[in-house]
Motif scaffolding. Structure first.
Motif, short mmCIF file in Angstrom:
data_model
loop_
_atom_site.label_atom_id
_atom_site.label_comp_id
_atom_site.label_asym_id
_atom_site.label_seq_id
_atom_site.Cartn_x
_atom_site.Cartn_y
_atom_site.Cartn_z
N PRO A 59 0.80 -1.23 0.00
CA PRO A 59 0.00 0.00 0.00
C PRO A 59 0.84 1.28 0.00
O PRO A 59 0.43 2.28 -0.61
N VAL A 60 1.99 1.27 0.63
CA VAL A 60 2.86 2.45 0.59
C VAL A 60 3.31 2.71 -0.84
O VAL A 60 3.27 3.86 -1.32
N TYR A 61 3.72 1.67 -1.53
CA TYR A 61 4.15 1.82 -2.93
C TYR A 61 3.01 2.39 -3.77
O TYR A 61 3.23 3.27 -4.62
N LEU A 62 1.80 1.92 -3.56
CA LEU A 62 0.65 2.36 -4.35
C LEU A 62 0.29 3.81 -4.07
O LEU A 62 -0.17 4.54 -4.96
N LEU A 63 0.47 4.26 -2.84
CA LEU A 63 -0.01 5.57 -2.42
C LEU A 63 1.03 6.68 -2.52
O LEU A 63 0.65 7.86 -2.58
N HIS A 64 2.29 6.36 -2.53
CA HIS A 64 3.29 7.37 -2.21
C HIS A 64 3.55 8.42 -3.26
O HIS A 64 3.77 9.59 -2.94
N GLU A 65 3.55 8.05 -4.57
CA GLU A 65 4.17 8.96 -5.54
C GLU A 65 3.36 10.23 -5.79
O GLU A 65 3.73 11.32 -5.35
N TYR A 66 2.26 10.14 -6.50
CA TYR A 66 1.53 11.36 -6.86
C TYR A 66 0.92 12.05 -5.65
O TYR A 66 0.91 13.28 -5.55
N ILE A 67 0.41 11.26 -4.70
CA ILE A 67 -0.11 11.85 -3.46
C ILE A 67 1.01 12.60 -2.75
O ILE A 67 0.82 13.70 -2.23
N GLY A 68 2.19 12.00 -2.74
CA GLY A 68 3.33 12.64 -2.10
C GLY A 68 3.71 13.94 -2.77
O GLY A 68 3.98 14.95 -2.10
N TYR A 69 3.72 13.96 -4.09
CA TYR A 69 4.06 15.19 -4.82
C TYR A 69 3.09 16.31 -4.46
O TYR A 69 3.49 17.47 -4.26
N VAL A 70 1.80 15.98 -4.39
CA VAL A 70 0.79 17.01 -4.10
C VAL A 70 1.00 17.57 -2.70
O VAL A 70 1.04 18.80 -2.50
N PHE A 71 1.15 16.71 -1.71
CA PHE A 71 1.25 17.20 -0.34
C PHE A 71 2.57 17.90 -0.06
O PHE A 71 2.61 18.88 0.70
N VAL A 72 3.65 17.42 -0.64
CA VAL A 72 4.92 18.12 -0.47
C VAL A 72 4.82 19.52 -1.05
O VAL A 72 5.29 20.51 -0.45
#
Length: 341
Positions: free
Chosen positions: A281-294
């Motif tokens: 689930p971390v792999y699935l969630l991290h990339e685009y969601i991470g870019y937005v929140f960062v």
């Protein structure tokens, strides 16, 4: 089906996940313009090699999926894979779509048609964009699962070494003269990594024949050759960087060699269990969601390093929620539906 847990595989799975997160948050996000800044220069110079974590994932899959296929019927294997993959995947598509559209980063948004096709996990069959580019590796894994299912369906598992030899010959031919249909259908580009994992499992299970050793070293050599070729043709890598890529690519089969020889053994604990359990689930969630929140946190004036640390914590927390409240209960339903009864 076999269900033994290998703690060293848990450790490698966790390491691969950290490598991919570092690559996206400290390097790719900034380079592609999806984040306002990357990490410190020193960390970014290291994180740019984190994409090799995906290659480590493929070798892990070769080992683990072949283990899980032992004694399984085709239907039971399909049920186990569907139950493992789809619940967290579906939840991640929904969450990623909502966050990306809220975050207003146009280059990350995909059309609604493509979003719907992503739920199949084979959106690439229809020429659709992935909701999150990290999903490309799931498409590769999906093709590998189909191949394993076909081996079970036609009782070819007992000929696995012949099958691997043929697959590696196709991969070698593709390396010499790339052919997109072969790469797409047979995953010739990634076949050596899956074969490294399968061969390591067979050797660990007691096969000490010359043929399995030849397959392992052929797969290892070809996997390194592919890694070298990709790095050597990348405008982002200097010659010294290419040498680092080769060293890291060599480390993957080296680790599986140690596992096959029972020379890489560790004890499990709760921390390692949860780290490995949440990698999917971390792999699935991290990339685009991470870019937005960062990006949003950086706009509030927080330091880049603090933004990334906060987002990593949020992603792992979200992954825990997805695993406990969606993945666990829904996987049981899917397993019963596919397996029948």
């Amino acid at each position: 089906m076999a269900s033994r847990r290998y703690h060293q595989i848990d450790l490698l799975r966790s390491l691969a996940c950290v490598m991919v997160l570092a690559f996206h948050y400290l390097h790719r996000g900034h380079v592609e313009g999806w984040m306002p800044s990357g990490g410190p220069a020193v960390l970014e110079s290291i994180a740019k090699f984190g994409y090799l974590g995906v290659q480590l994932f493929f070798a892990i899959s070769g080992f683990v999926i072949f283990l899980s296929a032992q004694g399984a019927s085709p239907r039971a294997f399909a049920a186990s894979r569907a139950a493992r993959l789809y619940p967290a995947f579906w939840a991640s598509i929904v969450l990623t779509t909502l966050v990306v559209r809220w975050g207003d980063i146009p280059s990350l948004v995909v059309p609604w048609r493509d979003v719907l096709l992503n739920f199949t996990m084979v959106a690439h069959w229809f020429g659709a964009d992935f909701v999150d580019w990290a999903y490309w590796s799931l498409a590769v894994e999906f093709h590998f699962y189909i191949m394993v299912w076909l081996l079970l369906r036609f009782d070819l598992m007992r000929h696995i070494k012949v099958m691997m030899a043929g697959w590696l010959l196709i991969s070698l031919a593709n390396y010499v003269r790339p052919a997109y249909p072969v790469e797409f259908v047979l995953e010739a580009r990634w076949a050596p990594l899956f074969c490294v994992g399968i061969s390591a499992y067979l050797m660990r299970s007691g096969d000490r024949s010359a043929s399995i050793h030849a397959l392992f070293f052929s797969a290892a050599t070809l996997s390194v050759a592919y890694a070298y070729g990709a790095a050597a043709h990348s405008k982002d890598f200097a010659r010294s960087d290419v040498l680092v890529v080769v060293a890291l690519a060599c480390a993957i089969p080296a680790l599986f060699w140690l596992i096959s020889r029972h020379q890489f053994e560790i004890s499990g604990n709760q921390a390692l269990y949860w780290a490995a359990t949440l990698t999917y689930p971390v792999y699935l969630l991290h990339e685009y969601i991470g870019y937005v929140f960062v990006t949003r946190l950086a706009e509030s004036g927080l330091a880049p390093a603090l933004c990334i640390l906060l987002v990593v914590a949020v992603v792992w927390l979200a992954a825990y929620g997805v695993h406990v409240y969606i993945e666990r209960p829904l996987s049981k339903v899917i397993r019963r539906a596919v397996a029948g009864g």
